[in-house]
Enzyme design. Structure first.
Site, PDB file in Angstrom:
ATOM      1  N   ASP A  53      13.325  27.926  34.696  1.00 12.26           N
ATOM      2  CA  ASP A  53      13.093  27.349  36.025  1.00 12.26           C
ATOM      3  C   ASP A  53      12.691  28.414  37.048  1.00 12.26           C
ATOM      4  O   ASP A  53      13.417  29.381  37.263  1.00 12.26           O
ATOM      5  CB  ASP A  53      14.357  26.664  36.534  1.00 12.26           C
ATOM      6  CG  ASP A  53      14.740  25.460  35.694  1.00 12.26           C
ATOM      7  OD1 ASP A  53      14.131  25.250  34.638  1.00 12.26           O
ATOM      8  OD2 ASP A  53      15.664  24.738  36.089  1.00 12.26           O
ATOM      9  N   GLU A 294      15.453  15.718  37.076  1.00  8.74           N
ATOM     10  CA  GLU A 294      15.893  17.064  37.410  1.00  8.74           C
ATOM     11  C   GLU A 294      15.041  17.681  38.515  1.00  8.74           C
ATOM     12  O   GLU A 294      13.906  17.287  38.745  1.00  8.74           O
ATOM     13  CB  GLU A 294      15.787  17.952  36.164  1.00  8.74           C
ATOM     14  CG  GLU A 294      16.532  17.395  34.961  1.00  8.74           C
ATOM     15  CD  GLU A 294      16.619  18.416  33.826  1.00  8.74           C
ATOM     16  OE1 GLU A 294      17.693  18.997  33.672  1.00  8.74           O
ATOM     17  OE2 GLU A 294      15.623  18.624  33.120  1.00  8.74           O
TER      18      GLU A 294
HETATM   19  C1  FRU Z   1      15.686  22.280  34.128  1.00  3.09           C
HETATM   20  C2  FRU Z   1      17.172  22.506  34.039  1.00  3.09           C
HETATM   21  C3  FRU Z   1      17.820  22.328  35.389  1.00  3.09           C
HETATM   22  C4  FRU Z   1      19.081  23.139  35.261  1.00  3.09           C
HETATM   23  C5  FRU Z   1      18.641  24.265  34.343  1.00  3.09           C
HETATM   24  C6  FRU Z   1      19.664  24.689  33.340  1.00  3.09           C
HETATM   25  O1  FRU Z   1      14.954  23.042  33.228  1.00  3.09           O
HETATM   26  O2  FRU Z   1      17.744  21.634  33.082  1.00  3.09           O
HETATM   27  O3  FRU Z   1      18.070  20.993  35.712  1.00  3.09           O
HETATM   28  O4  FRU Z   1      19.501  23.577  36.507  1.00  3.09           O
HETATM   29  O5  FRU Z   1      17.491  23.841  33.668  1.00  3.09           O
HETATM   30  O6  FRU Z   1      19.221  25.734  32.549  1.00  3.09           O
END
Ligand code: FRU
Length: 424
Positions: A53, A294
């Site tokens: 992310d 997300e």
């Molecule tokens: C998206 C996600 C987010 C979370 C993170 C965990 O790729 O699932 O929602 O904060 O990655 O690694």
């Protein structure tokens, strides 16, 4: 189990629904909503760490901001373990896939800087070991607050629990680079309440994370989007007429879709500093459709609210499906009603020949979409893959009314600033 109207009452707003009928309109491989193929020959940002992310530094209005000419991004980051016996398989080879799949459990917030909006240089960890109250530092948003370089990093402190938190620090620049100072005191903001937003006690697979604070361009107040699931014991949710929508004959069977209960949450700040928040009913629910919405975020354009959120194939409910990618909804006012973009919600999905090539898309106000490379097939059958853990090529979309169109592709991890702030 109550439906949305019974659960959330008449005030202050009713969540909009992403229905099963909307999702039936999702079609992979429409070129206007499909990310161009990512080559298996991609460069990696770092051989030491995986990144996924990506959170560009921005201001409270959403503008991607450089400081003294330096672009800054934050990334969820985890060490790569090519020499760790734990990740060496029986043939003596590094099992990068297992290492990559385990990354969420050791995610930490790192930052990178660049003069060009690409070719990122690793700055390091944002918080020292032991500062964050839990094991995992999950996604959020870094906000540049002022010309003194103060930064509020909103993120999710996970395991144990999942708490939306923030930590304040400062960005400092020199001719040679950028450093982050401070980030020493993490302030818990809120957790799921079990009334509007599902708790861990109600569902061990609950999601509550990914804060994205913003100032509403219309009422000027401070709000925050986040990912949640609709409150209630796992399995108790109802997928009724409203959640199903207007489906053709033969599509009334909802299977086990009551287990998919994603929502986009919203909170409003009671103070100007964003230290005191009140959760409101979700803006959007996907009960019976999908279990994860997300990293929700907005683009404010043409007087409209464009709400984007990322989702996966594997989190879709029985009888509906769609690619990993970013989905979008549009409304004329903050509290909706929201309508799925392109009829279905799909804005930018992976091509079906490379279903896991990218994820975690973030649509910026200039129409550029950044994401990371997950895994790309290296042979025709798709059985061999190359793990990414690095920035994907940036894609540009054009947003027009209730439609979006892919119009261009740029370099890997290209995140140019929209404005530059000279620090005092
Ligand atoms: C998206 C996600 C987010 C979370 C993170 C965990 O790729 O699932 O929602 O904060 O990655 O690694």
């Amino acid at each position: 189990m109550k439906n949305n109207t019974e659960k959330f009452g008449k005030t202050p707003h009713q969540p909009s629904l992403w229905t099963r009928a909307d999702a039936l309109k999702v079609h992979a491989d429409d070129p206007t909503t499909t990310q161009p193929l990512v080559s298996a020959n991609f460069p990696v940002l770092s051989n030491e760490v995986f990144i996924w992310d990506t959170m560009p530094l921005r201001d409270m209005d959403g503008n991607i901001t450089s400081v003294d000419g330096w672009s800054v991004i934050f990334t969820l980051t985890a060490d790569r373990h090519p020499n760790d016996p734990q990740y060496i398989d029986e043939n003596g080879n590094y099992d990068i896939t297992r290492d990559w799949n385990d990354r969420h459990g050791r995610a930490k917030m790192y930052y990178w800087f660049s003069r060009t909006g690409k070719d990122w240089k690793l700055g390091g960890r944002v918080m020292a070991e032991g500062v964050s109250p839990t094991v995992r530092e999950w996604a959020g948003t870094p906000i540049l607050l002022n010309e003194q370089g103060e930064v509020d990093l909103y993120y999710t402190a996970v395991t144990p629990g999942a708490t939306i938190v923030k930590v304040r620090g400062r960005v400092v620049t020199t001719e040679h680079g950028v450093s982050m100072v401070g980030f020493e005191k993490v302030k818990p903001l809120f957790e799921a309440d079990g009334k509007m937003y599902q708790t861990e006690a109600q569902n061990p697979f609950w999601g509550f994370r990914d804060p994205w604070p913003f100032r509403d361009p219309n009422d000027g107040k401070l709000y925050m989007l986040f990912e949640g699931n609709v409150a209630g014991e796992r399995g108790s949710h109802k997928v009724g007429k409203a959640e199903i929508g207007d489906v053709p004959p033969g599509y009334e069977d909802v299977g086990n879709s009551r287990f998919q209960t994603a929502c986009v949450g919203i909170a409003v700040a009671r103070d100007e500093d964003g230290d005191d928040w009140e959760m409101l009913p979700p803006l959007l629910t996907a009960v019976g459709v999908n279990d994860q919405t997300e990293r929700p975020h907005f683009v404010f354009q043409d007087g409209k609210y464009y709400l984007f959120t990322i989702s996966h194939t594997f989190t879709y409910a029985d009888g509906v499906t769609g690619p990993d990618g970013v989905y979008g909804f549009v409304a004329d006012s903050l509290f909706g009603p929201y309508v799925p973009l392109n009829g279905s919600g799909l804005v930018l999905g992976n091509p079906s020949s490379q279903p896991f090539q990218t994820y975690s898309h973030c649509v910026m106000p200039n129409g550029l979409v950044t994401s990371f490379i997950d895994s790309v097939p290296t042979d025709e059958s798709g059985t061999q893959t190359r793990i990414g853990g690095t920035e994907a090529p940036t894609v540009e979309i054009k947003i027009k009314g209730q439609q979006t169109f892919v119009v261009a592709e740029y370099d890997y991890g290209y995140i140019p600033p929209m404005l530059d702030v000279t620090l005092k």
